[in-house]
Design a protein around this motif. Structure first.
Motif, PDB file in Angstrom:
ATOM      1  N   SER A 115     -28.345  27.290   4.624  1.00 49.19           N
ATOM      2  CA  SER A 115     -29.134  26.408   3.765  1.00 49.19           C
ATOM      3  C   SER A 115     -29.506  25.138   4.506  1.00 49.19           C
ATOM      4  N   THR A 116     -28.552  24.605   5.233  1.00 50.58           N
ATOM      5  CA  THR A 116     -28.786  23.354   5.944  1.00 50.58           C
ATOM      6  C   THR A 116     -29.829  23.557   7.045  1.00 50.58           C
ATOM      7  N   LEU A 167     -32.211  25.677   7.048  1.00 46.02           N
ATOM      8  CA  LEU A 167     -33.513  25.740   6.382  1.00 46.02           C
ATOM      9  C   LEU A 167     -34.020  24.333   6.080  1.00 46.02           C
ATOM     10  N   LEU A 168     -33.121  23.498   5.527  1.00 43.74           N
ATOM     11  CA  LEU A 168     -33.494  22.126   5.162  1.00 43.74           C
ATOM     12  C   LEU A 168     -33.963  21.348   6.388  1.00 43.74           C
ATOM     13  N   LEU A 202     -37.286  22.501   7.701  1.00 47.02           N
ATOM     14  CA  LEU A 202     -38.372  22.002   6.858  1.00 47.02           C
ATOM     15  C   LEU A 202     -38.623  20.518   7.097  1.00 47.02           C
ATOM     16  N   GLU A 203     -37.567  19.793   7.415  1.00 47.18           N
ATOM     17  CA  GLU A 203     -37.692  18.347   7.600  1.00 47.18           C
ATOM     18  C   GLU A 203     -38.148  18.003   9.019  1.00 47.18           C
TER      19      GLU A 203
END
Lengths: 126, 711
Positions: free
Chosen positions: A17-18, A20-21, A24-25
């Motif tokens: 999840s991280t 992915l985050l 995206l950032e």
């Protein structure tokens, strides 16, 4: 060139999840580690700009790893994350040398940028 | 400033050497004065020397005490007594010298005389009040006696001052009318006329009060302290008796009636004077505890010898004088003397035995019969006595049954015998003794009785009778009986110890299980939920369709609520902050999340053993929960302090209803938990006044319990 990042967490799902985050950032996630020992090894190899570091690791604590990484100047800035609140750890958070602490409940791109853009991060060893 | 023991010892030595030097100067001046003057007689000098010897005995004993126990105030008090009297003596000699022996050679003779006038007060107060009030441990019997120490200090300061400043004539031997006080302040006369009698009147009153404190201390005292007090009171009694006898005999009528010669009278005076020496000696024996246990034997011997003396004198007087007068015999009769001697010879042994029995009963107290001892012990074994109480009770009971014998209880642990208790308490510590393969008992005493249960050696009773007494056959039989019952007791104690350590293990494993559960919740379910929530938040942030965005945000919020609930659950099982940061921060965190206002005052510098922290945390959490739920509390105050090696937790709420431990299962369960770490919990609640919960846990015991658990 985008900021390189290393994710240290023993929980595979959270690492995913991280990642992915961070993708995206606009971060460049260069590696992942599931425990303290491999975190140090990966940091040595990859020299990331940012480490997202979980406090609770199977072999040691995030505070200890933060101290080692900063002492050996292997990384730029460290962001501690935990599913617990900062108040559970008291002064250890401030003493670790990390630029900030983010509760996993509140982890978001905005929270990451706020911590990393914090003036304190300028003091961190490069 | 706190001096080291070594500096204290050095200080005492220096003070004593200084004291000896001043005494030497005193004596030299005194001798010179008597050789050089018309008024000082040789007798006065001898009296002065005797007085100095007597006074010197106090600091001499004092320095011995300080060398052994530098912090015992009694030693310093004895040194102070020496200092006070030496100062007074020095003033006396100096004034005599400067005024009468060599006038004009030394200045300040009259001033010395004026100061001398009140200088006896501190010495008398130190001996007559302080020594008695602080004996034997150097502390007041209880804080309730503070007033006496304050009054005494006041008298010691104001008394000499008032006497020095009081105008009027001062005694001075060369002048029949004395001399006018050179330091007297005429304007203070009206005040001092009232103050001086009050201060001097307070002195004997304080002495009586100090004597009362000694009596109260004696009645309360047990074991070694009782023996210490016996030494001082015995010496005091001897001094009192010898003074009364001396004074009675010196009354001219009595003296002539008994036709006591001058030599005999001098002897009597000297004895009563020297009997004062017994006081420092008794204090020394008592405080150093050297030969402390001999006191009962000393009293017993003295009484038996005295009583036999009275008996023999009585028989002679009755037969030789009484019978002689009856038959009209003039002068001593050889026949009657022979008869008297024969009567004494025949009656001596039976009388001695009878007297010894009386004296023993009086000195050692009423001794219980063997049957009473057994019955008493049996009731104690079946009664609710704790481990800590039972063995001292056993020793005490046997000691009572054997007329004040010294009794030790040794308990076997592994291959060693360890002395668990002794009666009277306060004996020198004893090394553990190895039990050989043949299970012999290498212990010293008049009787050593093995304590067994089903052939297994569990311990031993060791009995030492007072000097000059032996263990009689009935006592022997009683000892055997007690040892049989003691076997059961020691076996039960061992079972209780086992049970207790298993309870400690249970509590420790409960704690471990709670921590494991908390960690599992945190690492498993919570982490997954947190990841999903993060993904949901990310998706919500990126969703372009407003409806999807709304659904995703709602899902994220519900997920967050579930995570929060799960976190609270984990925290209730075992709070992380307790493991990470200890009791104080954990209590603060508890207070922040409580449903009622909670004030926390935790005065802890170091971390406490895990078991103690967890126990006290659970007590506080349960009590706060209880207060919030049932009691309608206003504010709850939580206080944690360290006190004499114990941690004390106090939770007070001002709720209208109280908590009843028998009703609230939560609090009841806490009682068991607290007991497992050797603690106690008290619930004090009355309707309308709120609830007060006091929990006290020893740090050391709990620490060792945890260490045991770890090993």
């Amino acid at each position: 060139m985008s900021t390189t990042a290393l994710i240290v967490d023993d929980h595979a799902m959270f690492r995913a999840s991280t990642r992915l985050l961070l993708d995206l950032e606009g971060f460049d996630v260069v590696g992942e580690a599931a425990d303290g020992a491999s975190a140090v090894a990966e940091a040595e190899r990859l020299r990331p700009d940012v480490v997202v570091l979980d406090v609770q690791l199977p072999d040691t604590t995030g505070f200890e790893i933060a101290r080692v990484l900063l002492e050996r100047r292997l990384v730029g800035r460290i962001v501690l994350v935990s599913s617990r609140h900062a108040s559970d750890y008291g002064e250890q958070v401030g003493e670790s040398g990390a630029v900030g602490f983010i509760s996993k409940d509140e982890l978001s791109g905005e929270a990451l940028h706020t911590v990393l853009d914090n003036p304190r991060s300028d003091d961190a060893p490069q | 400033m706190r001096l080291s023991d070594r500096s204290l010892r050095r200080l005492a030595w220096s003070a004593f050497v200084l004291f000896l030097l001043v005494v030497a100067v005193d004596i030299a001046l005194s001798a010179a004065a008597s050789a050089d003057s018309t008024f000082a007689t040789a007798g006065a000098t001898a009296g002065f020397l005797g007085f100095m010897l007597l006074i010197a005995s106090f600091p001499a004993v004092g320095v011995v005490i300080v060398l052994n126990q530098p912090r015992n105030r009694i030693g310093w008090l004895l040194l102070a007594i020496g200092a006070a009297w030496t100062a007074s003596g020095l003033l006396d000699i100096y004034a005599t010298w400067a005024l009468a022996v060599q006038p004009d050679t030394a200045p300040g003779g009259y001033v010395a005389l004026a100061v001398l006038n009140g200088s006896w007060v501190p010495g008398v107060a130190l001996m007559g009040i302080w020594l008695i009030l602080l004996f034997p441990d150097g502390r007041l019997p209880s804080p309730r006696w503070r007033w006496l120490s304050r009054v005494t200090v006041m008298v010691m300061v104001l008394g000499p001052l008032a006497l020095t400043l009081a105008p009027g004539r001062i005694d001075f031997e060369p002048e029949p009318d004395g001399i006018e006080n050179p330091l007297g302040v005429e304007s203070l006369a009206p005040l001092l006329d009232i103050l001086v009698p009050i201060l001097l009147g307070l002195l004997p009153c304080c002495m009586v009060a100090a004597a009362v404190s000694l009596v109260l201390r004696f009645r309360r005292a047990r074991g070694a302290e009782r023996l210490q007090l016996k030494w001082l009171t015995t010496a005091g009694a001897f001094v009192a008796v010898s003074f009364v006898v001396g004074m009675t005999l010196s009354v001219p009528a009595v003296r002539d009636g008994l036709s006591i010669s001058d030599t005999a009278m001098d002897l009597i005076d000297t004895v009563s004077f020297l009997s004062f020496l017994l006081v420092p000696v008794a204090v020394g024996v008592a405080v150093s505890r050297h030969g402390l246990y001999g006191i009962d034997a000393v009293i017993s011997r003295a009484l038996v010898v005295g009583a036999l003396g009275v008996f023999i004198t009585g028989v002679y007087v009755a037969i030789v004088v009484g019978v002689g007068a009856l038959i009209g015999q003039q002068g001593p009769s050889v026949a009657l003397s022979v008869v008297a001697t024969a009567v004494v010879a025949v009656a001596f042994q039976p009388v001695r035995e009878r007297v010894q029995r009386w004296v023993n009963r009086w000195v050692y107290g009423e001794r219980a019969t063997p049957y009473e001892v057994l019955a008493d012990f049996a009731s104690r074994v079946t009664g609710r006595y704790t481990t800590a109480e039972l063995l001292p009770r056993l020793a005490e009971t046997v000691s009572e049954g054997l007329g004040g014998a010294r009794v030790e209880v040794w308990v076997r642990t592994g291959d060693d015998l360890v002395r668990e208790v002794s009666w009277p308490a306060g004996m020198e510590p004893a090394e553990p003794v190895h039990v050989g393969a043949n299970a012999s008992l290498p212990l010293a005493g008049d009787r050593v009785v093995a304590v067994r249960h089903r052939e297994e050696l569990l311990g031993a009773l060791v009995v030492t009778k007072p000097a000059g007494e032996t263990v009689t056959p009935p006592e022997e039989a009683m000892l055997e009986q007690v040892a049989t019952q003691a076997g059961l007791v020691l076996r039960n104690l061992r079972l209780i110890d086992d049970l207790k350590s298993s309870r400690v293990r249970l509590v420790a494993s409960q704690d471990t299980e709670r921590r494991r559960l908390e960690r599992n919740l945190h690492d498993g379910a919570q982490q997954s939920l947190v990841s999903v929530a993060l993904l949901t938040r990310m998706a919500a942030a990126r969703a372009s369709d407003p409806e999807v965005k709304k659904s995703l945000s709602d899902a994220g919020e519900q997920l967050q609520a579930a995570i929060d609930e799960l976190r609270e659950l984990a925290r209730g099982i075992h709070p992380v902050v307790l493991t990470e940061r200890g009791l104080g921060p954990a209590l603060n965190s508890l207070a922040e999340r409580a449903q009622v206002p909670v004030l926390v005052e935790a005065d802890l510098r170091d971390r406490l053993p895990e078991a103690v922290e967890a126990t006290l945390y659970l007590v506080a959490a349960e009590t706060i929960r209880n207060a919030a739920r049932h009691a309608g509390a206003g504010t709850v105050r939580v206080r944690v302090v360290l006190e004499d090696g114990d941690v004390r937790l106090e939770v007070v709420d001002d709720g209208a209803e109280g908590a009843d431990p028998s009703v609230s299962t939560g609090l009841h369960g806490l009682g068991d938990r607290v007991a497992a770490v050797d603690g106690v919990i008290e619930v004090d609640s009355s309707v309308g006044e709120g609830t007060r919960i006091m929990c006290r846990v020893p740090v050391a015991t709990a620490r060792s319990a945890v260490l045991e658990e770890i090993s």
